[in-house]
Scaffold this active site. Sequence first.
Site, PDB file in Angstrom:
ATOM      1  N   THR A  17     -83.924 -50.107  35.994  1.00 60.47           N
ATOM      2  CA  THR A  17     -83.925 -51.023  34.849  1.00 60.47           C
ATOM      3  C   THR A  17     -82.531 -51.338  34.334  1.00 60.47           C
ATOM      4  OG1 THR A  17     -84.089 -49.246  33.212  1.00 60.47           O
ATOM      5  CG2 THR A  17     -86.163 -50.076  34.119  1.00 60.47           C
ATOM      6  N   ASP A  18     -82.490 -52.389  33.518  1.00 61.81           N
ATOM      7  CA  ASP A  18     -81.253 -52.724  32.821  1.00 61.81           C
ATOM      8  C   ASP A  18     -81.197 -51.917  31.514  1.00 61.81           C
ATOM      9  OD1 ASP A  18     -82.979 -53.973  31.018  1.00 61.81           O
ATOM     10  OD2 ASP A  18     -82.459 -56.000  31.650  1.00 61.81           O
ATOM     11  N   ALA A  19     -80.249 -52.212  30.659  1.00 61.15           N
ATOM     12  CA  ALA A  19     -80.075 -51.449  29.417  1.00 61.15           C
ATOM     13  C   ALA A  19     -81.274 -51.576  28.477  1.00 61.15           C
ATOM     14  CB  ALA A  19     -78.804 -51.898  28.703  1.00 61.15           C
TER      15      ALA A  19
END
Length: 150
Positions: A17-19
């Site tokens: 995932t991203d942030a």
Amino acid sequence: MSDEVFQWPIRVYIEDTDAGGIVFHAKYLHYMERARTEWVRSQGVALREGLSDNISYVVQKMNIHYAAPGFLDDELVATAELTGRGRVWMGFRQRVVRERDSQVLAEADVRVACVALDSGRPRPLPETMKAVVDAASRNTESHESARSTG
């Protein structure tokens, strides 16, 4: 999902995932790759042996549609459905679906080409792979025929 479509379970980890906890777009390619690879294994083909025979497989072409986001901790299913073959390629229709709500997150049409490992040049599918693909195609056709007459 129908029984003829190969399914491979996936859990979304933080590394996917991203942030914001949303699955990074390129991870869907990884999920689809795993499903194709596991489909091949489920058919009794040992990919490692192919490497020693100068055989490799590469994605030649992909058309992908991202339909909805996946999130951290989601349980997904990546599918692989054979759609055809040529002399040097195999075609697949693939999806990544969230299990809890059956939401399609991404879907793609993928063409995988057989290449000589040492040169990267196209080469005919080996006989073992042709036999697997042809048998899978016959099974799909017989299921479709039974559905249309039943």
